[in-house]
Design a protein around this motif. Structure first.
Motif, PDB file in Angstrom:
ATOM      1  N   THR A   1      78.472 -64.501 -42.433  1.00 21.78           N
ATOM      2  CA  THR A   1      78.583 -62.886 -42.557  1.00 21.78           C
ATOM      3  C   THR A   1      78.946 -62.066 -41.190  1.00 21.78           C
ATOM      4  O   THR A   1      78.544 -61.195 -40.876  1.00 21.78           O
ATOM      5  CB  THR A   1      77.051 -63.142 -41.583  1.00 21.78           C
ATOM      6  OG1 THR A   1      76.039 -63.801 -39.951  1.00 21.78           O
ATOM      7  CG2 THR A   1      75.668 -63.308 -42.990  1.00 21.78           C
ATOM      8  N   ASN A   2      80.012 -62.928 -40.397  1.00 26.32           N
ATOM      9  CA  ASN A   2      81.190 -62.015 -39.837  1.00 26.32           C
ATOM     10  C   ASN A   2      80.216 -61.734 -38.561  1.00 26.32           C
ATOM     11  O   ASN A   2      80.831 -60.345 -38.571  1.00 26.32           O
ATOM     12  CB  ASN A   2      82.271 -61.254 -41.152  1.00 26.32           C
ATOM     13  CG  ASN A   2      83.191 -60.705 -39.993  1.00 26.32           C
ATOM     14  OD1 ASN A   2      83.881 -61.124 -39.219  1.00 26.32           O
ATOM     15  ND2 ASN A   2      83.535 -59.570 -40.774  1.00 26.32           N
ATOM     16  N   LYS A   3      79.461 -62.028 -37.999  1.00 28.88           N
ATOM     17  CA  LYS A   3      78.746 -61.702 -36.593  1.00 28.88           C
ATOM     18  C   LYS A   3      80.351 -61.560 -35.815  1.00 28.88           C
ATOM     19  O   LYS A   3      80.974 -62.005 -35.649  1.00 28.88           O
ATOM     20  CB  LYS A   3      77.942 -62.375 -36.494  1.00 28.88           C
ATOM     21  CG  LYS A   3      76.397 -62.048 -37.239  1.00 28.88           C
ATOM     22  CD  LYS A   3      75.459 -61.169 -37.303  1.00 28.88           C
ATOM     23  CE  LYS A   3      74.400 -61.045 -38.015  1.00 28.88           C
ATOM     24  NZ  LYS A   3      74.251 -61.421 -39.270  1.00 28.88           N
ATOM     25  N   PRO A   4      79.331 -60.685 -35.005  1.00 30.99           N
ATOM     26  CA  PRO A   4      80.820 -60.301 -33.494  1.00 30.99           C
ATOM     27  C   PRO A   4      80.463 -61.769 -32.839  1.00 30.99           C
ATOM     28  O   PRO A   4      79.558 -62.562 -32.505  1.00 30.99           O
ATOM     29  CB  PRO A   4      80.451 -59.595 -32.564  1.00 30.99           C
ATOM     30  CG  PRO A   4      79.190 -58.197 -33.656  1.00 30.99           C
ATOM     31  CD  PRO A   4      78.565 -59.602 -34.837  1.00 30.99           C
ATOM     32  N   VAL A   5      81.573 -62.467 -31.819  1.00 27.97           N
ATOM     33  CA  VAL A   5      81.822 -63.265 -31.452  1.00 27.97           C
ATOM     34  C   VAL A   5      80.656 -63.631 -30.051  1.00 27.97           C
ATOM     35  O   VAL A   5      80.463 -61.730 -29.889  1.00 27.97           O
ATOM     36  CB  VAL A   5      83.458 -63.732 -30.254  1.00 27.97           C
ATOM     37  CG1 VAL A   5      83.711 -64.295 -29.643  1.00 27.97           C
ATOM     38  CG2 VAL A   5      83.835 -64.361 -31.773  1.00 27.97           C
ATOM     39  N   VAL A   6      79.557 -64.072 -29.576  1.00 25.28           N
ATOM     40  CA  VAL A   6      78.685 -63.871 -28.600  1.00 25.28           C
ATOM     41  C   VAL A   6      79.535 -65.007 -27.247  1.00 25.28           C
ATOM     42  O   VAL A   6      79.916 -65.903 -27.313  1.00 25.28           O
ATOM     43  CB  VAL A   6      77.735 -64.323 -28.988  1.00 25.28           C
ATOM     44  CG1 VAL A   6      76.870 -63.560 -29.776  1.00 25.28           C
ATOM     45  CG2 VAL A   6      77.654 -65.432 -29.425  1.00 25.28           C
ATOM     46  N   PRO A   7      78.833 -64.356 -26.284  1.00 28.60           N
ATOM     47  CA  PRO A   7      79.387 -64.760 -24.794  1.00 28.60           C
ATOM     48  C   PRO A   7      78.775 -67.446 -25.105  1.00 28.60           C
ATOM     49  O   PRO A   7      78.018 -67.144 -25.448  1.00 28.60           O
ATOM     50  CB  PRO A   7      78.525 -64.684 -23.626  1.00 28.60           C
ATOM     51  CG  PRO A   7      78.056 -63.258 -23.917  1.00 28.60           C
ATOM     52  CD  PRO A   7      77.843 -63.366 -25.664  1.00 28.60           C
ATOM     53  N   ILE A   8      79.544 -67.482 -24.647  1.00 34.85           N
ATOM     54  CA  ILE A   8      78.712 -68.914 -24.075  1.00 34.85           C
ATOM     55  C   ILE A   8      77.757 -69.314 -23.181  1.00 34.85           C
ATOM     56  O   ILE A   8      77.920 -68.698 -22.349  1.00 34.85           O
ATOM     57  CB  ILE A   8      80.143 -70.092 -23.679  1.00 34.85           C
ATOM     58  CG1 ILE A   8      81.168 -69.484 -24.815  1.00 34.85           C
ATOM     59  CG2 ILE A   8      79.566 -71.453 -23.667  1.00 34.85           C
ATOM     60  CD1 ILE A   8      80.899 -70.371 -26.121  1.00 34.85           C
ATOM     61  N   LYS A   9      76.544 -69.685 -23.097  1.00 35.23           N
ATOM     62  CA  LYS A   9      75.870 -70.034 -22.442  1.00 35.23           C
ATOM     63  C   LYS A   9      75.029 -71.234 -21.940  1.00 35.23           C
ATOM     64  O   LYS A   9      74.287 -70.931 -21.387  1.00 35.23           O
ATOM     65  CB  LYS A   9      74.753 -69.341 -23.450  1.00 35.23           C
ATOM     66  CG  LYS A   9      74.338 -68.266 -23.649  1.00 35.23           C
ATOM     67  CD  LYS A   9      72.956 -67.442 -23.947  1.00 35.23           C
ATOM     68  CE  LYS A   9      73.333 -65.965 -24.771  1.00 35.23           C
ATOM     69  NZ  LYS A   9      72.218 -65.926 -25.914  1.00 35.23           N
ATOM     70  N   ASP A  10      76.313 -72.057 -21.492  1.00 32.56           N
ATOM     71  CA  ASP A  10      75.683 -73.356 -21.266  1.00 32.56           C
ATOM     72  C   ASP A  10      76.751 -73.786 -20.067  1.00 32.56           C
ATOM     73  O   ASP A  10      76.761 -72.942 -19.367  1.00 32.56           O
ATOM     74  CB  ASP A  10      76.101 -74.715 -22.238  1.00 32.56           C
ATOM     75  CG  ASP A  10      77.968 -74.668 -22.527  1.00 32.56           C
ATOM     76  OD1 ASP A  10      78.779 -74.563 -21.419  1.00 32.56           O
ATOM     77  OD2 ASP A  10      78.275 -74.750 -23.218  1.00 32.56           O
TER      78      ASP A  10
END
Length: 439
Positions: A73-82
Motif C-alpha cells: 500500500t506504499n506506506k511511509p517508512v517508519v523508525p526501527i523499534k528493537d
C-alpha cells in the motif's frame, strides 16, 4: 531510466535505481515466502521453545504480515523499534532523509537500495522483538538446502583443489596464472546461486563448475583477471610479504564453498598469507552468509564421509585457530549506505580495510553499493563509479542482477541486449572489475 555521467548523490528522491514496479512485485513475494516458512516451522519452534516460542512465532508472523501490507500500500517508512546496536544509525538516517525531502520515504518513491535493505532490517526487527527468537533465521532452511543440493558440484571442486595443491607441494610445474583464473572464475560464477533473485526458490549448483567455465567465458562483460593477478603477485615485490586479503562475502551454500576454495588456493600457492572473511551480522537478502552459516558449513564438511571435504574442513578449522583465516562482522554491511560513505559513517571499518593488500567484493548487492546503485553510463570507468571509495586495490566479482553497471566498451551494452533483453537482471552475465588504489 535516464543515464548520466555525473550521477547525483543518493537521496530519498533518487529514482536512478530499479523502477518501483520491481519493488512492488518482488518484495511482497519475498515476504510471502517468509510467511510460508514461518508457518511450516510451527512444530519445530514449539518443540524447541515450547508455548512461548509458539507465541513468539505468531508475533513474528504478524510483523511480517504488517510489513507486507505497508509495502503493497506504499506506506511511509517508519523508525526501527528493537534494541539492536544499529537502530540509532537506521533511525538517524531516516531523519536525514525527512529533513532533505520534507517527508518520510515511501516504498515506491524511494531508492530501491534503501527500501530493499530496510525491508530485510524490518524482518530482523520482527525476530528481535521476540523473547525466544532473537537468533531466528527464517532463511536458514533454504540456505542449508542449497548446500546439500550442490553436494556433487562441491565434491568435484574440492577434489580438483586437492589434486592441484598436492601437485604444487610435490614440486610439479604448474601454470599458476591459469589456475588462479580458474578458481577466481569459479568463485565468480558461484554468485549465480542467489536465493534473493529467485525470491527464495531453490537455486543449487548441480553440475561441475569447472566444466562450465568455458561455456560462461563469453558472458563475462568486463574481465580484469590479469590485472588482479598481477596486483596480488606484486604485493610481495613491493611490500616484502604475501598479501593480506579481505573477502566481502555474499551468499551461503555453494557460493561460499567456491569462495573458501579460492581462499585456500591463494594461501596454498603463496598469493596470500592471511584471509579475512566479512560476513553479515543478521540474516540478509535471503542467502547472505552469517557467522552461523560460516561455522555450519565447516562443521558439515568435517562430518562428511568425503576425504576431500573432511581434510579441507580440518585444515580450515586450523586456519581459523591460528588466525590465517578470520571471520569478522560489522553492522555496516547490513546498512543501506553506498560504500563511498563508509569512511564518514563507519571510519573504523574503512581504516581496517585500508590495511588490506587486496579486497574482493562478492555479488550484486556489494556491487550496487560500490557504484551507489546509480544509473551510470555503461562506459563510465569502474574506478570513477566508485566515487572515491578506494581503501585498497579491489575487485568486484559479480553476476548482474540489477540495472547498474560500469566499465563496458562502446556499443557493448547494445550488443548484449540484442542477445538477451534481461541481461542486466537475470544473473547470466558477469563482471570482474578491478580498481587499483595507486592508479
Amino acid at each position: 531510466m535516464s543515464r548520466t555521467t555525473d550521477p547525483p548523490p543518493l537521496s530519498a528522491k533518487d529514482k536512478n535505481s530499479f523502477a518501483y514496479l520491481t519493488i512492488k512485485d518482488r518484495l511482497p513475494v519475498i515476504l510471502s515466502k517468509i510467511a510460508d516458512s514461518v508457518y511450516r516451522l510451527k512444530g519445530k519452534i514449539k518443540e524447541e521453545y515450547g508455548e512461548e516460542g509458539t507465541e513468539d512465532l505468531k508475533s513474528f508472523a504478524g510483523c511480517i504480515s504488517k510489513l507486507r501490507n505497508e509495502v503493497q500500500t506504499n506506506k511511509p517508512v517508519v523508525p526501527i523499534k528493537d534494541g539492536r546496536s544499529d537502530v540509532v544509525v537506521w533511525n538517524d538516517h531516516l531523519e536525514e532523509i525527512i529533513k532533505c525531502t520534507g517527508s518520510p520515504p515511501k516504498w515506491f518513491e524511494s531508492p530501491w537500495l534503501y527500501v530493499e535493505c530496510y525491508m530485510y532490517r524490518r524482518v530482523q526487527e520482527a525476530a528481535e522483538l521476540c523473547k525466544t527468537l532473537k537468533d531466528f533465521d527464517v532463511f536458514r532452511e533454504q540456505k542449508e538446502k542449497s548446500f546439500f543440493d550442490s553436494q556433487q558440484a562441491i565434491l568435484v571442486l574440492m577434489e580438483h583443489l586437492h589434486n592441484v595443491v598436492e601437485e604444487f607441494k610435490s614440486g610439479k610445474q604448474l601454470d599458476l596464472k591459469h589456475l588462479f583464473e580458474n578458481f577466481l572464475k569459479v568463485s565468480l560464477w558461484g554468485n549465480k546461486c542467489d536465493l534473493s533473485i529467485s525470491a527464495g526458490q531453490d537455486f543449487a549448483q548441480t553440475t561441475s563448475p569447472l566444466d562450465q567455465l568455458h561455456q560462461f567465458e563469453p558472458k563475462i562483460l568486463v574481465d580484469n583477471t590479469d590485472a588482479v593477478f598481477t596486483c596480488l603477485q606484486n604485493v610481495k615485490v613491493t611490500k616484502g610479504h604475501q598479501a593480506c586479503v579481505d573477502i566481502i562475502l555474499d551468499n551461503a551454500g555453494f557460493e561460499l564453498m567456491t569462495d573458501l576454495c579460492f581462499a585456500e588456493f591463494l594461501v596454498s600457492f603463496g598469493l596470500a598469507s592471511k584471509i579475512c572473511f566479512h560476513v553479515k551480522a543478521i540474516p540478509w537478502f535471503v542467502s547472505d552468509v552469517t557467522p552461523y552459516d560460516f561455522s555450519w558449513m565447516i562443521n558439515q564438511l568435517c562430518a562428511s564421509n568425503s576425504v576431500y571435504m573432511s581434510k579441507f574442513a580440518s585444515k580450515w578449522q586450523q586456519y581459523i585457530e591460528d588466525k590465517t583465516w578470520q571471520v569478522v562482522v560489522d553492522d555496516f554491511w547490513t546498512l543501506s549506505f553506498p560504500f563511498n560513505e563508509m569512511e564518514s559513517r563507519c571510519p573504523n571499518l574503512h581504516a581496517r580495510l585500508a590495511q588490506s593488500d587486496f579486497i574482493f567484493l562478492k555479488g550484486d548487492l556489494n556491487y550496487r553499493k560500490l557504484v551507489g546503485d546509480l544509473a551510470w553510463l555503461f562506459t563510465t570507468p569502474f574506478p570513477e563509479s566508485l566515487r572515491g571509495f578506494q581503501p585498497a586495490p579491489l575487485c568486484a566479482l559479480r553476476t548482474s542482477k540489477s540495472d547498474t553497471i560500469t566499465g563496458l566498451k562502446d556499443g557493448q551494452a547494445s550488443q548484449v541486449k540484442a542477445q538477451d533483453d534481461k541481461w542486466m537482471v537475470n544473473g547470466n552475465w558477469a563482471v570482474i572489475s578491478f580498481s587499483d588504489k595507486m592508479s
